[in-house]
Design a protein around this motif. Structure first.
Motif, PDB file in Angstrom:
ATOM      1  N   ALA A 289      -4.967 -46.000   0.017  1.00 61.86           N
ATOM      2  CA  ALA A 289      -4.818 -45.944  -1.440  1.00 61.86           C
ATOM      3  C   ALA A 289      -3.851 -47.033  -1.904  1.00 61.86           C
ATOM      4  CB  ALA A 289      -4.314 -44.565  -1.867  1.00 61.86           C
ATOM      5  N   HIS A 290      -2.717 -47.128  -1.235  1.00 65.00           N
ATOM      6  CA  HIS A 290      -1.694 -48.103  -1.632  1.00 65.00           C
ATOM      7  C   HIS A 290      -2.289 -49.515  -1.666  1.00 65.00           C
ATOM      8  CE1 HIS A 290       2.523 -49.660  -1.744  1.00 65.00           C
ATOM      9  NE2 HIS A 290       1.950 -50.699  -1.150  1.00 65.00           N
ATOM     10  N   GLU A 291      -2.937 -49.907  -0.584  1.00 63.85           N
ATOM     11  CA  GLU A 291      -3.481 -51.282  -0.533  1.00 63.85           C
ATOM     12  C   GLU A 291      -4.583 -51.450  -1.579  1.00 63.85           C
ATOM     13  OE1 GLU A 291      -1.551 -53.043   1.065  1.00 63.85           O
ATOM     14  OE2 GLU A 291      -0.669 -51.486   2.326  1.00 63.85           O
ATOM     15  N   PHE A 293      -4.829 -49.867  -4.449  1.00 65.56           N
ATOM     16  CA  PHE A 293      -4.211 -49.913  -5.784  1.00 65.56           C
ATOM     17  C   PHE A 293      -3.582 -51.279  -6.072  1.00 65.56           C
ATOM     18  CE2 PHE A 293      -3.420 -45.029  -5.487  1.00 65.56           C
ATOM     19  CZ  PHE A 293      -4.774 -44.806  -5.693  1.00 65.56           C
ATOM     20  N   HIS A 294      -3.162 -51.969  -5.013  1.00 68.44           N
ATOM     21  CA  HIS A 294      -2.621 -53.316  -5.216  1.00 68.44           C
ATOM     22  C   HIS A 294      -3.647 -54.247  -5.879  1.00 68.44           C
ATOM     23  CE1 HIS A 294       1.415 -53.653  -3.685  1.00 68.44           C
ATOM     24  NE2 HIS A 294       1.132 -53.338  -2.442  1.00 68.44           N
ATOM     25  N   ASN A 295      -4.930 -53.906  -5.781  1.00 70.92           N
ATOM     26  CA  ASN A 295      -5.899 -54.820  -6.384  1.00 70.92           C
ATOM     27  C   ASN A 295      -5.565 -55.094  -7.845  1.00 70.92           C
ATOM     28  OD1 ASN A 295      -8.313 -56.438  -6.127  1.00 70.92           O
ATOM     29  ND2 ASN A 295      -9.172 -55.031  -7.652  1.00 70.92           N
ATOM     30  N   LYS A 312       5.390 -55.232  -7.996  1.00 67.93           N
ATOM     31  CA  LYS A 312       4.138 -54.740  -7.413  1.00 67.93           C
ATOM     32  C   LYS A 312       4.376 -53.602  -6.426  1.00 67.93           C
ATOM     33  CE  LYS A 312       3.394 -58.134  -3.594  1.00 67.93           C
ATOM     34  NZ  LYS A 312       3.022 -57.369  -2.390  1.00 67.93           N
ATOM     35  N   GLU A 313       5.475 -53.643  -5.669  1.00 72.64           N
ATOM     36  CA  GLU A 313       5.637 -52.634  -4.615  1.00 72.64           C
ATOM     37  C   GLU A 313       6.141 -51.295  -5.170  1.00 72.64           C
ATOM     38  OE1 GLU A 313       4.147 -52.900  -2.071  1.00 72.64           O
ATOM     39  OE2 GLU A 313       3.922 -55.042  -1.680  1.00 72.64           O
ATOM     40  N   GLY A 314       7.140 -51.336  -6.030  1.00 70.16           N
ATOM     41  CA  GLY A 314       7.629 -50.086  -6.603  1.00 70.16           C
ATOM     42  C   GLY A 314       6.510 -49.391  -7.367  1.00 70.16           C
TER      43      GLY A 314
HETATM   44 ZN    ZN Z   1       2.524 -52.607  -1.132  1.00 69.97          ZN
END
Ligand code: ZN
Ligand code: B3K
Length: 849
Positions: A289-291, A293-295, A312-314
């Motif tokens: 999911a995390h990767e 959602f980075h899209n 982007k990370e937070g």
């Molecule tokens: Zn990340």
């Protein structure tokens, strides 16, 4: 040539790059020790940037040819890149370089893992592939041609052509170089598909080594769930025809969000019931999911510079935790996140590595992919959402996507969308990004004539480079209960902005019991002299699950603290109150499992240190054992019966319902093992048909010291499976008695399967050693010395993983003079190594500062 001279980069020095890129063409001629990379780039002057010399990053590249507008040139090369004279208008740059992926053990740039080519470019790995302005604010559309005999050749975007010995890809979305990826090898795919909200069909693939096809179904299910969730909750649709995920065995971290081609550590994607635990399944679901959602949060909207990493990370961590809360239990997720925050971020924020969520300087950016940037960064967004409310948050996010799509942004841009949608002044709130350290919040209360007053005081201790702190904006979620245990004031968010501030609740008929910082509404240390009977009252009655758990955890910490410092017996009043919750079958088993876990020894060391007491790891281990022994004895009458209610009589499912039961069953088994010497654990081990039950039982046997046969049979059963063998390596070091931990870790480094260049295997042994608190902190210093030996060895091959592991020393100043001196000696020994990497140099320098 490797550059180790410590050059510090400052946020305040930011300047835009002097050119923009209209087009970027790359051709790869793959060969393990001599890959040729040809680039053709159309540069145009950037009207918004100051005049500057033309500079392209490039490290460890063998230049073959360079040309501008078709004319060969001879640039000036340095260890960091090249400069050359360029025309004043637009021009076409061409270069050919040679690189050796097979010799790349740093796992950054283009490297090989088990005969397969793969890349890792974030943060600054692209400069090890070709000459380029390797900075996130330079975005370009990439066209990539891969030439080689490998049957599968992948890159970002959509496939455009392929034939005998080549494949071509085009990514229509402008992106920074850190999102570039290439994978080539003998791979097989687990296919899937997803129809987006506007009716577009997307081809999905998980690519793995032949033999791993059977471990992809959960990853695919998680990917499809993530795509649907991001449409439903954030209105974000996927934007290419294809989405590929590749599993790689040698990888420095969990996974990487390259556009349309996510590369995953195989441990973060491959799963089967027989080989993976429930915790593995949940972690895989969250990382996929995390990767994904980075899209949108990272790729479509990226960072202007690496200081903005939390942008982007937070945000993406915050989004993935919302996703997990929706897929599972929000209460259990929140408690788990706070446990993790306190275990990883608090020690960072309270020690020599402390830095703001948005750092202001760095030497090696890879050292700032930290719990502070990620997890505290996510907490800051949670606070913002709590302060503005759910509707305003949704509006602000819509504006963020609309306003900044295709841009490289800053925290100022992020906060501006909240200011513009809500009219709020976020100047003070912005301190959360700039000020490091964990705020302490203390509270006292009074009750007079029906008015109940809470008086709060906040202060943040000094941290490296920041001696003086200003008050932060703290959302303090509070509820009030009456003496019968009924809630009389439901959760209300108090907004604290001053150093000291009072809040009043009027018209109450009796003095209420407050439930403060519900849901852990701000990442602070709450100091409150709450009487134990009030904590037991909250443990029994609070409507807020987090604070119910926290009340028990507080009692547990107080109990262990008294056992260590005053030699008292375990607090039976707490144990009896806890028993009622654990045996309450109306409550979620996953929640009860969390309640059952006593505070960890590392957590206790942190707690004692905060109270001004030097933690003694041996005493903490002894107290922790005595407490668990007391739990087992006191509850001996019902442990087995309750465990029986946790049996799952259905085919394995990794979802919340079954995994919660197994978690509770596992926690109970660990206590039962103290009563029966391991008989029940052995029976569970023998009958187990899934890894959760098998590994849980093995852990109990190791703890009981009855492990030799089980460890041998486990190794025999799983010797061909790298990921399961990582568990075998880790478990015996983490769970063994502390006096045997260092010897066990040392023995395992001599095991034929200890492939130390594989980050997962290295972390399995040494990450586990660091987790065995009293074992790592063995008085003779042998744990420190063993780890330092191996860090020195690994640094020559893989600086990034070495530097990350250095953080296990971050609490070194907390301990007694002997241990402190021993840790300092080891850190100085590492620091003195000739040729030490920039990554590790920066880490040990900060640790010793
Ligand atoms: Zn990340
Ligand atoms: N963005 C990557 C992390 C890259 C780490 C570089 N040292 C994975 C993630 O956070 O999703």
């Amino acid at each position: 040539m490797k550059d180790t001279s410590p050059q510090t980069i400052y946020l305040s020095d930011y300047t835009a790059f002097g050119w923009t890129i209209a087009e970027m063409h790359l051709t790869f001629r793959l060969s393990p020790s001599a890959t040729r990379v040809l680039s053709r780039i159309r540069f145009e002057p950037n009207p918004d940037a100051p005049q500057q010399p033309f500079f392209l990053h490039g490290e460890e590249l063998k230049p073959i040819r360079a040309a501008i507008d078709g004319t060969e040139i001879t640039p000036e090369y340095s260890a960091q890149g090249l400069t050359c004279a360029v025309p004043s208008g637009a021009f076409t740059w061409e270069a050919e370089v040679e690189i050796a992926p097979a010799e790349n053990t740093a796992l950054e740039g283009l490297y090989m893992s088990n005969g397969m080519y793969c890349t890792q470019c974030e943060a600054e790995g692209f400069r090890k592939i070709t000459f380029y302005p390797d900075r996130p604010d330079v975005m370009a559309t990439f066209t990539v041609r891969i030439e080689g005999d490998e049957p599968v050749k992948l890159s970002n975007g959509n496939p455009t052509a392929s034939g005998e010995g080549f494949a071509e890809w085009h990514d229509p979305w402008p992106k920074p170089a850190y999102l570039f990826a290439l994978v080539a090898g003998d791979l097989v795919n687990h296919p899937g598909s997803f129809t987006t909200m506007s009716g577009k069909e997307v081809e999905l693939n998980i690519w793995v080594r032949p033999g791993d096809e059977g471990k992809c179904a959960w990853g695919m299910e998680s990917l499809i769930a993530s795509m649907a969730w991001d449409e439903k909750v954030y209105g974000r649709e996927y934007d290419l025809d294809i989405f590929n995920i590749v599993a790689v065995d040698d990888f420095n971290m969990g996974a990487m969000e390259n556009k349309g081609l996510n590369v995953f550590n195989s441990s973060a994607v491959l799963a089967s019931p027989e080989t993976s635990t429930d915790a593995n399944f949940e972690r895989i679901e969250a990382i996929i999911a995390h990767e994904y959602f980075h899209n949108w949060t990272g790729n479509r909207i990226t960072c202007r510079d690496w200081f903005q990493l939390c942008l982007k990370e937070g945000l993406t961590v915050f989004r993935d935790s919302q996703f997990t809360s929706d897929m599972r239990s929000p209460e259990v997720k929140r408690i788990g996140d706070v446990i993790d925050l306190r275990a990883r971020q608090f020690p960072e924020d309270q020690g020599p590595l402390s830095h703001p969520v948005r750092p202001e300087s760095f030497q090696e950016i890879n050292n700032f992919y930290t719990a502070t940037v990620y997890e505290k960064g996510a907490e800051v967004i949670g606070m913002l959402k709590r302060l503005v409310g759910d509707d305003a948050y949704a509006k602000a996010l819509d504006l963020y996507f609309e306003r900044h799509d295709g841009q490289a942004c800053t925290i100022e841009d992020w906060l501006a969308v909240f200011q513009d949608t809500t009219g709020r002044d976020l100047t003070q709130f912005k301190r959360w990004y700039a000020q490091s350290g964990t705020p302490h919040l203390s509270v006292s209360e009074s009750f007079e004539n029906g008015t109940y007053t809470l008086d709060f005081t906040q202060s943040t201790p000094p941290t490296p480079g920041q001696p003086d702190k200003l008050p932060q904006v703290l959302p303090i979620a509070v509820g009030l209960l009456n003496p019968n245990g009924d809630e009389i004031v439901p959760t209300t968010v108090l907004e604290m902005t001053e150093a000291t501030q009072s809040f009043r609740f009027e018209g109450l008929s009796a003095r209420p019991v407050p439930s403060i910082l519900r849901g852990f509404s701000a990442p602070v240390v709450l100091d409150r002299d709450t009487p134990p009977e009030e904590k037991r009252f909250l443990l029994a009655h609070d409507t807020d699950a987090f604070n119910r758990w926290e009340a028990s955890r507080d009692l547990g910490r107080a109990c262990l603290s008294a056992m260590v410092t005053q030699g008292t017996a375990p607090d039976t009043a707490w144990l009896d109150a806890l028993e009622r919750v654990i045996r309450d079958e109306a409550l979620d088993p996953a929640f009860r499992a969390l309640m059952l876990a006593p505070p960890t020894q590392a957590e206790m060391a942190q707690q004692l240190h905060a109270q001004g007491i030097t933690p003694d790891p041996d005493a903490l281990y002894a107290a922790s054992e005595a407490l668990r022994e007391a739990m087992a004895q006191r509850w001996s009458g019902w442990l087995a019966d309750l465990r029986a209610t946790c049996a799952v009589d259905a085919p394995y499912d990794p979802g919340a319902a079954q995994s919660g039961k197994r978690a509770l069953g596992g926690a109970l088994l660990s206590l039962l093992t103290r009563l029966d010497g391991g008989a029940a654990a052995q029976a569970q081990y023998d009958a187990a048909d899934n890894m959760t039950l098998q590994l849980g039982a093995l852990g109990c046997l190791v703890q009981a010291g009855a492990d030799t046969a089980a460890l041998a049979s486990f190794a025999k059963q799983w010797q061909g499976d790298r990921l399961v063998m990582d568990k075998w390596f880790a478990l015996q070091v983490a769970a063994i008695a502390p006096d045997a931990a260092v010897a066990r870790a040392e023995a395992l480094t001599r095991h034929p399967d200890f492939d130390w260049k594989n980050p997962n295997r290295f972390r399995a042994v040494f990450g586990a050693l660091a987790m065995n608190h009293a074992g790592f902190h063995t008085k003779d210093g042998s744990g420190y010395a063993l780890l330092a030996d191996w860090l020195i060895k690994l640094d020559e091959k893989n600086p990034q993983t070495t530097a990350r592991m250095c953080s296990v020393f971050q609490t070194w100043k907390r301990y007694d003079a002997d241990r402190r001196a021993q840790m300092q000696t080891q850190l100085e020994r590492i620091a003195a190594r000739p040729g030490l990497s920039r990554d590790v140099t920066e880490m040990v320098t900060r640790l010793l500062s």
